[in-house]
Design a protein around this motif. Structure first.
Motif, PDB file in Angstrom:
ATOM      1  N   UNK A  33       0.815  -1.214   0.000  1.00  0.00           N
ATOM      2  CA  UNK A  33       0.000   0.000   0.000  1.00  0.00           C
ATOM      3  C   UNK A  33       0.844   1.257   0.000  1.00  0.00           C
ATOM      4  N   UNK A  68       6.430  13.258 -10.133  1.00  0.00           N
ATOM      5  CA  UNK A  68       5.478  12.873  -9.086  1.00  0.00           C
ATOM      6  C   UNK A  68       4.065  13.338  -9.444  1.00  0.00           C
ATOM      7  N   UNK A  99       1.700   1.689  -3.564  1.00  0.00           N
ATOM      8  CA  UNK A  99       0.590   2.292  -4.296  1.00  0.00           C
ATOM      9  C   UNK A  99       0.486   3.790  -4.006  1.00  0.00           C
ATOM     10  N   UNK A 100       0.756   4.174  -2.753  1.00  0.00           N
ATOM     11  CA  UNK A 100       0.732   5.598  -2.420  1.00  0.00           C
ATOM     12  C   UNK A 100       1.727   6.362  -3.271  1.00  0.00           C
ATOM     13  N   UNK A 101       2.911   5.781  -3.461  1.00  0.00           N
ATOM     14  CA  UNK A 101       3.918   6.451  -4.284  1.00  0.00           C
ATOM     15  C   UNK A 101       3.486   6.460  -5.740  1.00  0.00           C
ATOM     16  N   UNK A 110       1.674  10.727  -4.479  1.00  0.00           N
ATOM     17  CA  UNK A 110       1.534  11.529  -3.264  1.00  0.00           C
ATOM     18  C   UNK A 110       2.889  12.103  -2.884  1.00  0.00           C
ATOM     19  N   UNK A 111       2.908  13.326  -2.335  1.00  0.00           N
ATOM     20  CA  UNK A 111       4.179  13.891  -1.863  1.00  0.00           C
ATOM     21  C   UNK A 111       4.781  12.979  -0.798  1.00  0.00           C
ATOM     22  N   UNK A 143      -3.399  -6.354  -0.206  1.00  0.00           N
ATOM     23  CA  UNK A 143      -2.303  -5.580   0.388  1.00  0.00           C
ATOM     24  C   UNK A 143      -2.186  -4.179  -0.185  1.00  0.00           C
ATOM     25  N   UNK A 144      -2.980  -3.866  -1.206  1.00  0.00           N
ATOM     26  CA  UNK A 144      -2.776  -2.591  -1.899  1.00  0.00           C
ATOM     27  C   UNK A 144      -3.383  -1.390  -1.196  1.00  0.00           C
ATOM     28  N   UNK A 145      -4.291  -1.634  -0.242  1.00  0.00           N
ATOM     29  CA  UNK A 145      -4.955  -0.511   0.404  1.00  0.00           C
ATOM     30  C   UNK A 145      -4.443  -0.341   1.829  1.00  0.00           C
ATOM     31  N   UNK A 146      -4.307   0.917   2.230  1.00  0.00           N
ATOM     32  CA  UNK A 146      -3.857   1.210   3.589  1.00  0.00           C
ATOM     33  C   UNK A 146      -4.976   0.853   4.569  1.00  0.00           C
ATOM     34  N   UNK A 178       1.552   6.235  10.789  1.00  0.00           N
ATOM     35  CA  UNK A 178       0.380   5.761  11.523  1.00  0.00           C
ATOM     36  C   UNK A 178       0.355   4.231  11.576  1.00  0.00           C
ATOM     37  N   UNK A 179       0.724   3.610  10.454  1.00  0.00           N
ATOM     38  CA  UNK A 179       0.703   2.155  10.417  1.00  0.00           C
ATOM     39  C   UNK A 179       1.771   1.521  11.285  1.00  0.00           C
ATOM     40  N   UNK A 198      -6.668   3.802  16.874  1.00  0.00           N
ATOM     41  CA  UNK A 198      -5.633   3.860  15.852  1.00  0.00           C
ATOM     42  C   UNK A 198      -5.980   2.944  14.682  1.00  0.00           C
ATOM     43  N   UNK A 199      -6.524   1.790  14.978  1.00  0.00           N
ATOM     44  CA  UNK A 199      -6.716   0.785  13.945  1.00  0.00           C
ATOM     45  C   UNK A 199      -8.181   0.346  13.869  1.00  0.00           C
ATOM     46  N   UNK A 254       9.692   4.507 -10.960  1.00  0.00           N
ATOM     47  CA  UNK A 254       9.680   4.131  -9.541  1.00  0.00           C
ATOM     48  C   UNK A 254      10.214   2.719  -9.392  1.00  0.00           C
ATOM     49  N   UNK A 271      -5.644   1.609   7.535  1.00  0.00           N
ATOM     50  CA  UNK A 271      -6.074   2.555   8.561  1.00  0.00           C
ATOM     51  C   UNK A 271      -6.897   3.726   8.030  1.00  0.00           C
ATOM     52  N   UNK A 272      -7.105   3.780   6.709  1.00  0.00           N
ATOM     53  CA  UNK A 272      -7.850   4.914   6.184  1.00  0.00           C
ATOM     54  C   UNK A 272      -9.088   4.436   5.427  1.00  0.00           C
ATOM     55  N   UNK A 283       1.558  10.520   6.917  1.00  0.00           N
ATOM     56  CA  UNK A 283       0.167  10.080   7.016  1.00  0.00           C
ATOM     57  C   UNK A 283       0.050   8.555   6.986  1.00  0.00           C
ATOM     58  N   UNK A 284       0.661   7.927   5.990  1.00  0.00           N
ATOM     59  CA  UNK A 284       0.419   6.502   5.821  1.00  0.00           C
ATOM     60  C   UNK A 284       1.391   5.626   6.597  1.00  0.00           C
ATOM     61  N   UNK A 312       3.536  13.178   2.758  1.00  0.00           N
ATOM     62  CA  UNK A 312       2.227  12.549   2.990  1.00  0.00           C
ATOM     63  C   UNK A 312       2.394  11.040   3.116  1.00  0.00           C
ATOM     64  N   UNK A 332      -2.207  -2.713  -8.875  1.00  0.00           N
ATOM     65  CA  UNK A 332      -1.219  -3.713  -8.462  1.00  0.00           C
ATOM     66  C   UNK A 332      -1.851  -5.104  -8.360  1.00  0.00           C
TER      67      UNK A 332
END
Lengths: 311, 331
Positions: A208, B91, A211-213, A217-218, B107-110, A229-230, A303-304, B63, B112-113, A225-226, A221, B102
C-alpha cells in the motif's frame, strides 16, 4: 466491547495472581529475614524465633500466602519489616519522585528514539541509518549504571555543572533531575529507536505504500500520514510498558544517583529481606503494567479500525 | 481503432538494471525494449515470471526499487520525455496522468484509512478538488467501478471489503486523477476465477467510457485475446515478439510465442498439456546468443553464438529470432 473488557479484566486478574505467587515464593527463597539479627552481637536463638513469629513467618506458606492475597485485595500491603510503617504509605511517599524522573526519562527516550528511528528507516543504509543503528546498539548494550557513572564523572565531578546526589526540596528541581533522567532515558531511547525503525521499514516495504507512491503523493504525505500511523502500534505498546518500568524498577539509576524513588525503595527492601516491601512494590508494578496494557489495548481501537470493529 | 490516433507512449531502447552486492552483481532486468501505445489502445505484456514485465511497468512510472536504476533510453509520454522531467514533475504525472493497478488487492490498500480517503487522494493532490465536489467525485468513481451503495461503502475500511471489491477500489484509485494511461500489473492473478471475468469486463467498459490507454500485464494469453489490441511478448528482459493480437495468435513467428500459445489449455482436449521445457534463465547469467536457445526446439549453432536482430514484417509484427530472418527473406 463489553465482552472484550470483561475478558481483558479476567485475564488481567489471572496475570496478577500468578505474579503474586511468583514474587511470594521468590522473596522467601532469599532466606529468613530474622536471621539477619545474627549480625548483632549477643543475638540468641530465641530472639530469632520470637522475631520470626512476630513477622508471621513461622506459619506455613499457604497460610502466609492466603493472608498476603487477602490483604492485597483490601489494598493493604502490610508493615515494612525494616521501617515498621505501612508499605502503602512508603510507596506513595516515593511515587511522586519516581513519576517525575520517569516522566522526563520517558520524554527523552521518545524525543530521541522515535525521530531517529523514522529517519533511519526512511533513509535506510545511509549515513543517518548508521548513526541511528550505532545509537540503538549503544543504548541497548551499554549498561545504565555505566552511563550513569560516566555522566556523574563528566558533568558532576570534572565539569561540576550539575549536582548528582539525591533530590532537593521543591517539585521543580530541574538540576538534580537532568543526569538521572538522561541515564534512564538513554537505555529506553535505544529500544524505541530500534522498534520504530524496524516497524517503519516493514510498513515502507508494503504494497500500500508502493501504491501511495504510484499515486504520486508527496513523500511527506506518504511517510507522515500513511507509514507513520501504520507503524505506530508496536511502538505505542513498548512506550507504555517502558513508562511503567521506568516508574517502578529504575533501580540501578536511582541507586547511583541516590534518587529517593521507588526503585531505591525496592533495592532497600531486597537487601534487607523486607518481604512486605518487596512484595508490595512488585505487585504495584504489576498492577500498573496490566492496567497500562489495558488502556493501550483500548487506544489501539482508535488507531486501527480493524481492532475497533472486531470488538 | 483505425481512426487517426495519437501516440501516447513510446518507449525507446530502454535499459534498466538492478545492482547487488556493492555492484558485484548486475541483473539486466530490462534489456533494450521498444514499444509504443496509441491513445485508447490496450497492449498486453506477456511472459513468464521474472522476465521483466513488472520492472517495465515500474520503469514507466520511474519508480524502481532502491537497487534498480534506468540506465538509458527514453520514455516519451504525452509529448514529453519522462527521463528528462524533474522528480517533482514526475510525481505529479504519477496518479494524475498515469495510474497503476497492483497485483494483490488485499495488500494494496492502507488498512487505517477509509475508502473515501484513499480514492480521493489523487484527485485531491493532483486536481485540487476539495470538499463536496471531492465527495461527489469519489461517489462517481466508486459507482463507475460498480461498488453498491457507494455513499455508505466509502466510509468503510478496506478490511470490510472482499478481494474483488478491493481490486475494484484500486481501479477507482487509478482513475481518480483522470489519467491517460493505466498500467494493470496482473490485476486478476489474486482474484477468484469467477471474479476475474467480471473484473476484466469492468476494465474494458471503463476503458471504453474514459478512453484511457491500458497496459495489461499478464501471463494468461486467454486474457490477452479478450482484452488487448496488441501484444508484446517478453523473455529475459527483451521483447521477443510484438504485433497485433490477430497476427500473434494466427501467425506467431517466434518459437517462444508459439510455445506459449501451445501451452494454453483447451476445453475437450484429451492430450497432456504442452509445457515449455526448462526454466526461465537467471537474468544475472544470461545464456549466450539468443537467450531462449537452451529451451528452443529449433535452436541451431547460430542461435548459441549470435544474438538475433529484430525482424519487422509488413503488418507491424516484429520478431527477434533467426528463423524470422529466414522467413522475411523468403517472403
Amino acid at each position: 466491547m463489553k465482552t472484550f473488557i470483561a475478558k481483558r479484566l479476567l485475564s488481567s486478574l489471572v496475570t496478577l495472581l500468578v505474579l503474586s505467587m511468583i514474587i511470594f515464593a521468590l522473596v522467601r527463597a532469599s532466606g529468613n529475614p530474622a536471621e539477619l539479627l545474627y549480625e548483632y552481637p549477643g543475638a540468641r536463638e530465641e530472639d530469632i524465633a520470637r522475631q520470626t513469629a512476630a513477622w508471621g513467618l513461622d506459619k506455613s506458606w499457604p497460610e502466609q500466602y492466603v493472608s498476603f492475597v487477602w490483604n492485597i485485595a483490601r489494598f493493604d500491603y502490610g508493615q515494612s519489616f525494616q521501617y515498621g510503617t505501612s508499605v502503602r504509605s512508603l510507596y506513595f511517599d516515593r511515587l511522586p519522585n519516581s513519576l517525575l524522573l520517569a516522566f522526563w526519562a520517558f520524554l527523552i527516550s521518545m524525543v530521541i528514539g522515535i525521530p531517529l528511528g523514522i529517519m533511519s528507516a526512511v533513509k535506510v543504509d545511509s549515513w543517518w541509518d548508521s548513526v541511528g543503528k550505532t545509537f540503538a546498539l549503544l543504548g541497548l548494550s551499554v549498561p545504565s549504571f555505566f552511563v550513569a557513572l560516566l555522566l556523574v564523572l563528566l558533568f558532576g565531578v570534572k565539569l561540576e555543572w550539575l549536582p548528582f546526589l539525591g533530590k532537593a526540596e521543591g517539585f521543580f528541581d530541574w538540576q538534580h533531575l537532568i543526569l538521572p533522567s538522561l541515564a534512564l532515558g538513554w537505555f529506553f531511547s535505544g529500544a524505541m529507536l530500534r522498534l520504530t525503525r524496524s516497524s517503519m521499514l516493514e510498513v515502507l516495504g508494503s504494497e500500500y505504500i508502493k501504491l501511495c507512491r504510484l499515486k504520486g503523493l508527496p513523500e511527506t504525505v506518504v511517510i507522515v500520514k500513511h507509514a507513520l500511523k501504520n507503524s505506530f502500534i508496536p511502538v505505542l505498546t513498548l512506550a507504555a510498558v517502558n513508562l511503567v518500568v521506568m516508574i517502578n524498577v529504575a533501580v540501578v539509576v536511582e541507586v547511583v544517583f541516590s534518587w529517593p524513588g521507588i526503585g531505591r525503595l525496592l533495592y532497600d527492601g531486597l537487601i534487607n529481606r523486607d518481604f512486605p516491601l518487596v512484595q508490595g512494590v512488585v505487585v504495584m508494578a504489576g498492577v500498573m503494567i496490566v492496567g497500562t496494557n489495558f488502556v493501550v489495548d483500548v487506544l489501539y481501537g482508535y488507531l486501527d479500525p480493524r481492532i475497533r470493529l472486531t470488538r | 481503432m483505425v481512426t487517426a490516433t495519437k501516440t501516447l507512449l513510446k518507449v525507446k531502447d530502454l535499459y534498466a538494471q538492478f545492482t547487488g552486492f556493492g555492484g558485484a552483481r548486475v541483473v539486466r532486468a530490462i534489456d533494450g525494449i521498444n514499444f509504443s501505445l496509441d491513445q485508447g489502445e490496450t497492449m498486453g505484456l506477456v511472459g513468464e515470471s521474472g522476465c521483466g514485465k513488472t520492472t517495465t511497468c515500474h520503469a514507466i512510472f520511474r519508480l524502481l526499487p532502491p537497487a534498480g536504476r534506468i540506465v538509458s533510453g527514453s520514455i516519451e509520454f504525452d509529448g514529453q520525455d519522462l527521463m528528462q522531467v524533474s522528480d517533482g514533475e514526475m510525481r505529479n504525472i504519477r496518479g494524475r496522468d498515469m495510474g497503476m493497478i497492483l497485483q494483490d488487492p488485499m495488500a494494496s490498500l492502507d488498512p487505517l484509512f477509509t475508502i473515501m480517503d484513499q480514492v480521493a487522494e489523487p484527485a485531491h493532490h493532483h486536481r485540487g478538488i476539495r470538499g463536496g465536489t471531492l465527495r461527489e467525485r469519489v461517489v462517481d468513481l466508486l459507482r463507475s467501478v460498480r461498488i453498491p451503495s457507494p455513499e455508505v461503502r466509502m466510509r468503510e475500511f478496506p478490511h470490510q471489503m472482499s478481494g474483488g471489491m478491493r481490486q475494484r477500489i484500486v481501479g477507482a484509485i487509478s482513475l481518480s486523477g483522470g489519467p491517460k494511461l493505466i498500467v494493470a500489473d496482473e490485476p486478476t492473478t489474486n482474484l477468484d476465477v469467477t471474479i476475474q471475468l467480471q473484473y476484466l469486463n469492468l476494465l474494458r467498459d471503463l476503458q471504453q467510457e474514459t478512453g484511457v490507454s491500458l497496459i495489461f500485464v499478464t501471463h494468461n494469453l486467454g486474457i490477452v485475446a479478450k482484452m488487448c489490441d496488441k501484444v508484446a511478448v517478453m523473455y529475459a528482459g527483451k521483447i521477443v515478439e510484438q504485433g497485433s493480437v490477430r497476427d500473434i495468435y494466427n501467425n506467431p513467428r517466434h518459437p517462444y510465442t508459439q510455445a506459449l500459445i501451445q501451452s494454453i489449455p483447451r476445453l475437450g482436449n484429451k492430450d497432456p498439456l504442452y509445457v515449455i521445457p526448462g526454466q526461465p534463465p537467471n537474468l544475472a547469467e544470461l545464456p549466450t546468443g539468443c537467450a531462449f536457445h537452451p529451451r528452443c526446439p529449433f535452436a541451431t549453432e547460430k542461435c548459441i553464438n549470435e544474438e538475433p536482430p529484430y525482424v519487422s514484417f509488413g503488418d507491424g509484427q516484429e520478431s527477434k529470432c533467426w528463423l524470422s530472418v529466414e522467413d522475411a527473406k523468403n517472403g
